[in-house]
Enzyme design. Structure first.
Site, PDB file in Angstrom:
ATOM      1  N   SER A   1      -3.734 -40.824 -26.324  1.00  0.00           N
ATOM      2  CA  SER A   1      -3.315 -42.227 -26.346  1.00  0.00           C
ATOM      3  C   SER A   1      -4.148 -43.010 -27.354  1.00  0.00           C
ATOM      4  O   SER A   1      -4.243 -42.650 -28.515  1.00  0.00           O
ATOM      5  CB  SER A   1      -3.427 -42.797 -24.928  1.00  0.00           C
ATOM      6  OG  SER A   1      -2.861 -44.083 -24.839  1.00  0.00           O
TER       7      SER A   1
ATOM      8  N   HIS B   1       1.526 -41.203 -27.982  1.00  0.00           N
ATOM      9  CA  HIS B   1       2.698 -41.667 -27.241  1.00  0.00           C
ATOM     10  C   HIS B   1       2.930 -43.147 -27.514  1.00  0.00           C
ATOM     11  O   HIS B   1       2.109 -43.815 -28.155  1.00  0.00           O
ATOM     12  CB  HIS B   1       2.547 -41.406 -25.727  1.00  0.00           C
ATOM     13  CG  HIS B   1       1.492 -42.243 -25.054  1.00  0.00           C
ATOM     14  ND1 HIS B   1       1.415 -42.414 -23.691  1.00  0.00           N
ATOM     15  CD2 HIS B   1       0.465 -42.967 -25.555  1.00  0.00           C
ATOM     16  CE1 HIS B   1       0.402 -43.183 -23.378  1.00  0.00           C
ATOM     17  NE2 HIS B   1      -0.192 -43.540 -24.483  1.00  0.00           N
TER      18      HIS B   1
END
Length: 326
Positions: free
Chosen positions: A83, A106
């Protein structure tokens, strides 16, 4: 407030460790940037990452600060860089990843309470954030924007070979013991080996001995508490804090705040309380004050139509809920 990073001088430069969730339930990037800015502009930095991510805005600020640094930056992905942490990694001049480590990208996500317009505005903001992240990944990797966007939408976990093939890293290192003592269950595609390792305590990768006379900035003695009376804490001890417990307590607190605001008919105030990290006592007092300001003074001289029915004090409802949730 616990720190999710450590910055310390070493014989060959500076070592920076990010071994926790970035900015969450602890200090923001402000402290990190202050310490980073105090380093000599040409100082070589070894940035070691083992993080599930966290605040994307803190990550963007850290990435930009690292890119402004003129000294050479070597990023070591010691376990996972997921992330927001994967975006910070892209600031490295050289990125090194063990064979069994993982990098995950993501789409950014967020939480919003409010009107339909509030939600549309948040969606637009998330689209802009994604565009910014794509540019950072593309600058490092050379992968086309459209391909990166698709990888982000699918929540893609890359092992070292995949990351090297796509240009996200520069070199593969020998395997390390994979350990990630934080919550990865929230990610829908986390590899089984990462999920298995998440329950194990971890320590930062071994590095060169600290030179004599150099002190870890995060372990400076408190003048009010002599060193003889207080245990010292190095980076490995800091990272073995039970982050799951801290996170569970924070989630329970957030739910209690949201429930109180809903009962008070002021759901829009929850976000402000959570942002300010307001305690439940203060939440209740401020909701009661807001209710008092909004409620008209109705007396017997202003008779209301309809049959009188017994009512329950709004304050009693809040007090009972506070007692239950608190």
């Amino acid at each position: 407030m616990k720190s999710w990073y450590t910055i310390r001088a070493r014989a060959s430069g500076t070592e920076v460790l990010i071994y926790d969730e970035i900015g969450a339930y602890g200090v923001s990037a402000k402290g990190f940037l202050a310490e980073l800015g105090a380093l000599p502009d040409d100082a070589a930095i070894d940035l070691r990452l083992n993080s599930p991510g966290g605040s994307v805005f803190d990550a963007v600020a850290i990435y930009n600060a690292l890119k402004r640094h003129t000294g050479d930056i070597t990023v070591w992905i010691d376990g996972i860089a997921a992330s927001a942490a994967s975006y910070i990694a892209m600031a490295g001049d050289t990125i090194i990843m063990p064979e069994n480590a993982f990098l995950m990208i993501h789409d950014p996500s967020g939480l919003v309470m409010g009107t339909a317009e509030d939600m549309r505005s948040t969606a637009e903001a998330l689209d802009k954030v994604k565009g910014s992240l794509i540019q950072g990944y593309a600058t490092k990797s050379g992968t086309p924007d459209e391909e990166i966007a698709a990888l982000m939408a699918a929540e893609t976990w890359l092992d070292a070979k995949d990351a090297l093939d796509l240009g996200f890293i520069d070199r593969i290192a020998e395997p390390v013991k994979l350990a990630a003592s934080f919550d990865v269950a929230r990610f829908r595609n986390a590899p089984p080996e990462v999920v298995e390792a998440a329950s194990e305590p971890y320590e930062p990768a071994a590095s060169e001995p600290e030179p004599e006379g150099v002190t870890d900035a995060n372990t400076l003695p408190d003048p009010e508490h002599p060193a003889a009376d207080a245990p010292s804490h190095d980076a490995s001890e800091l990272t073995m804090v039970d982050t799951a417990t801290v996170r569970a307590e924070a989630i329970a607190h957030a739910r209690a705040v949201i429930d109180l605001c809903r009962l008070a008919g002021q759901p829009q105030m929850a976000g402000r309380f959570l942002e300010e990290d307001v305690g439940l006592d203060e939440v209740r007092n401020r909701l009661l004050a807001a209710k008092a300001e909004a409620t008209p003074d109705i007396t017997a001289a202003h008779a209301q139509p309809g049959r009188a029915v017994p009512t329950q004090s709004w304050g009693d409802v809040i007090a009972r809920t506070f007692k239950t949730k608190g």
